[in-house]
Design a protein around this motif. Sequence first.
Motif, short mmCIF file in Angstrom:
data_model
loop_
_atom_site.label_atom_id
_atom_site.label_comp_id
_atom_site.label_asym_id
_atom_site.label_seq_id
_atom_site.Cartn_x
_atom_site.Cartn_y
_atom_site.Cartn_z
N GLU A 55 7.79 12.17 -8.66
CA GLU A 55 8.31 11.62 -7.27
C GLU A 55 7.51 10.45 -6.63
O GLU A 55 7.97 9.30 -6.64
N CYS A 56 6.07 10.30 -6.68
CA CYS A 56 5.58 9.13 -6.44
C CYS A 56 5.50 7.90 -7.18
O CYS A 56 5.48 6.95 -6.92
N SER A 57 5.55 8.25 -8.51
CA SER A 57 5.60 7.16 -9.67
C SER A 57 6.96 6.46 -9.22
O SER A 57 6.96 5.20 -9.16
N ILE A 92 0.80 -1.21 -0.23
CA ILE A 92 0.10 0.01 0.10
C ILE A 92 0.88 1.30 0.21
O ILE A 92 1.83 1.38 0.75
N TYR A 93 0.42 2.24 -0.99
CA TYR A 93 1.07 3.41 -1.01
C TYR A 93 0.19 4.55 -0.91
O TYR A 93 -0.95 4.59 -1.27
N VAL A 94 0.71 5.41 0.40
CA VAL A 94 -0.04 6.79 0.44
C VAL A 94 0.66 7.77 0.29
O VAL A 94 1.80 8.06 0.82
N CYS A 95 0.23 9.03 -0.49
CA CYS A 95 0.75 10.19 -0.70
C CYS A 95 1.15 10.96 0.75
O CYS A 95 0.15 11.09 1.21
N GLY A 96 2.14 11.28 1.03
CA GLY A 96 2.42 12.00 2.39
C GLY A 96 2.55 13.41 2.18
O GLY A 96 2.32 13.97 1.30
N PRO A 119 -4.78 16.59 -10.35
CA PRO A 119 -4.38 15.94 -11.36
C PRO A 119 -3.40 14.96 -10.75
O PRO A 119 -2.77 14.19 -11.55
N HIS A 120 -2.96 14.86 -9.55
CA HIS A 120 -2.04 14.48 -8.87
C HIS A 120 -1.90 12.72 -9.35
O HIS A 120 -0.96 12.29 -10.02
N HIS A 121 -2.72 12.07 -8.90
CA HIS A 121 -3.01 10.54 -9.14
C HIS A 121 -3.49 10.31 -10.68
O HIS A 121 -2.90 9.23 -11.28
N GLU A 122 -4.08 11.23 -11.48
CA GLU A 122 -4.27 10.98 -12.66
C GLU A 122 -2.90 10.92 -13.39
O GLU A 122 -2.54 9.85 -14.41
N ASN A 123 -1.99 11.89 -13.12
CA ASN A 123 -0.71 11.91 -13.64
C ASN A 123 0.35 10.89 -13.38
O ASN A 123 1.01 10.19 -14.02
N GLU A 124 0.20 10.47 -12.11
CA GLU A 124 0.94 9.30 -11.45
C GLU A 124 0.68 8.11 -12.23
O GLU A 124 1.45 7.32 -12.88
N ILE A 125 -0.64 7.65 -12.57
CA ILE A 125 -1.14 6.61 -13.43
C ILE A 125 -0.57 6.80 -14.76
O ILE A 125 0.08 5.93 -15.37
ZN LIG Z 1 1.48 11.06 -4.88
#
Ligand SMILES: [Zn+2]
Length: 482
Positions: free
Chosen positions: A218-220, A32-36, A243-249
């Motif tokens: 960073e998160c990717s 599991i990953y959670v954005c901090g 946009p953050h998670h859309e862009n991570e994907i």
């Molecule tokens: Zn993130």
Amino acid sequence: MPNQNTNPIHIHDTLSREKRRFEPIDPANVRIYVCGPTVYDLAHIGNARPIVVFDVMVRLLRLVYGADHVTYVRNVTDIDDKINARAHERGITIRDLTNDTLNVFHSDIEALNALPPDIEPRATEYILPMQDMIQVLIDKGNAYEKDGHVLFNVPSMSEYGKLSRRKRDELIAGARVEVAPYKKDPADFVLWKPSDPAKGEPGWDSPWGYGRPGWHIECSAMSRAHLGEVFDIHGGGLDLIFPHHENEIAQSRCAHDAPTMANYWMHNGYLMAEGEKMSKSLGNFYTVNELLQEFPGEAIRLLLLKTHYRQPLDFTKDGLVEAKRELDKLYRALQVFDEASARMPEFSERAAKDNHIDEKFIDYLCNDLNTPQAIADLHMMANTAFHNDKGSDEGLILMAHELRQSGDLLGLLKMNPEDWFKWLPAGAAEGLSDDDIDAKIAARTEARKNKDFAASDTTRDELQAAGIVLEDGPSGTTWRRG
Ligand SMILES: [Zn+2]
């Protein structure tokens, strides 16, 4: 392997908009990953909500799959333009600002009983993996370099927008910035941008010049480094969907040629304070640090969990007073149960080794983390201390373990009841210190021994006037702040 005593977990997945049965890729390593946090300022109560929500999720996963079979990664964003601006304002280095802020963040959320993640990667330590991923995206035709910037080319990914369900014109409007001349498409987003050392901007050498990464990459890069190309659960607040998670994907799927980045996307709802969006000018901008001066961390945590995580939450001071009162009741019940344990210490010690959490209680949490129902169940357990026929000492002792272990799964009831009732707000008017009170109680006990009841009553009255309630029990006198 999953704990055989529990029903399967079901999670509402933002990507499919469905509540789905949770099936981990590898039950021996649930990931599991959670954005901090972005560490430039104190955490506010809105920041604390995902921390507490996903802390309960991780506690549940650890219970079901085993503590050693869950990997929880929560990152720290320590590169950001807000960080640069704040460090400049305060005349300190970026490293000093992010270290100080991170230390306070850690102690704030520890007071909310949030357990540390297994891995807490800091963005500045993953610059090379980010650069590698950016290069892969360029090589595959998903990204391009222009004027020292590297941009992700949104039209190169046909499924872009699937998580947020935004249409192309909304995406462009959502970018909300003047379209920079170096962008091929208005929706393209930054993977790498140039840094100016003269302005104190942090930077690293790269094939595209001296610069720094964009936030999304960073998160990717950090999730891949610790959890692999595809993992189980990705979490964060609703505001991160676009946009953050859309862009991570987009980044991760294109870099890895993968059909997905994470199998379940969990998002907690918005938080308001006193009925309105938090803002410094309205006076309803609550930092965790300030709230902890006035209320115990568990009261803050309980209030955050009394609303289901996907619902909007209106966080109020009145709600905190009520949450504190509810915890008083739960701790009173523990005191009753503990008195029974004191009468049968050996039985209690033996029983403590067993699992006493009721299946029903776990089921509530397995059902998309239904914390309101689980909390209602805690109250039902506590009621047995005050109402029913009370039953045998054995029954009360078992109930003590059940209430404590169930509370633990929610990160509540971690204090010893005596300490809970002695808790005082940091800014409370000076009164008697704990030592003063203990000394007065010792004197009163001595007076009673000598049958000097007048002196004993005077001491009791003095303490009462100072708001201290004494309780004489079989094992001596205890006190609490009333
Ligand atoms: Zn993130």
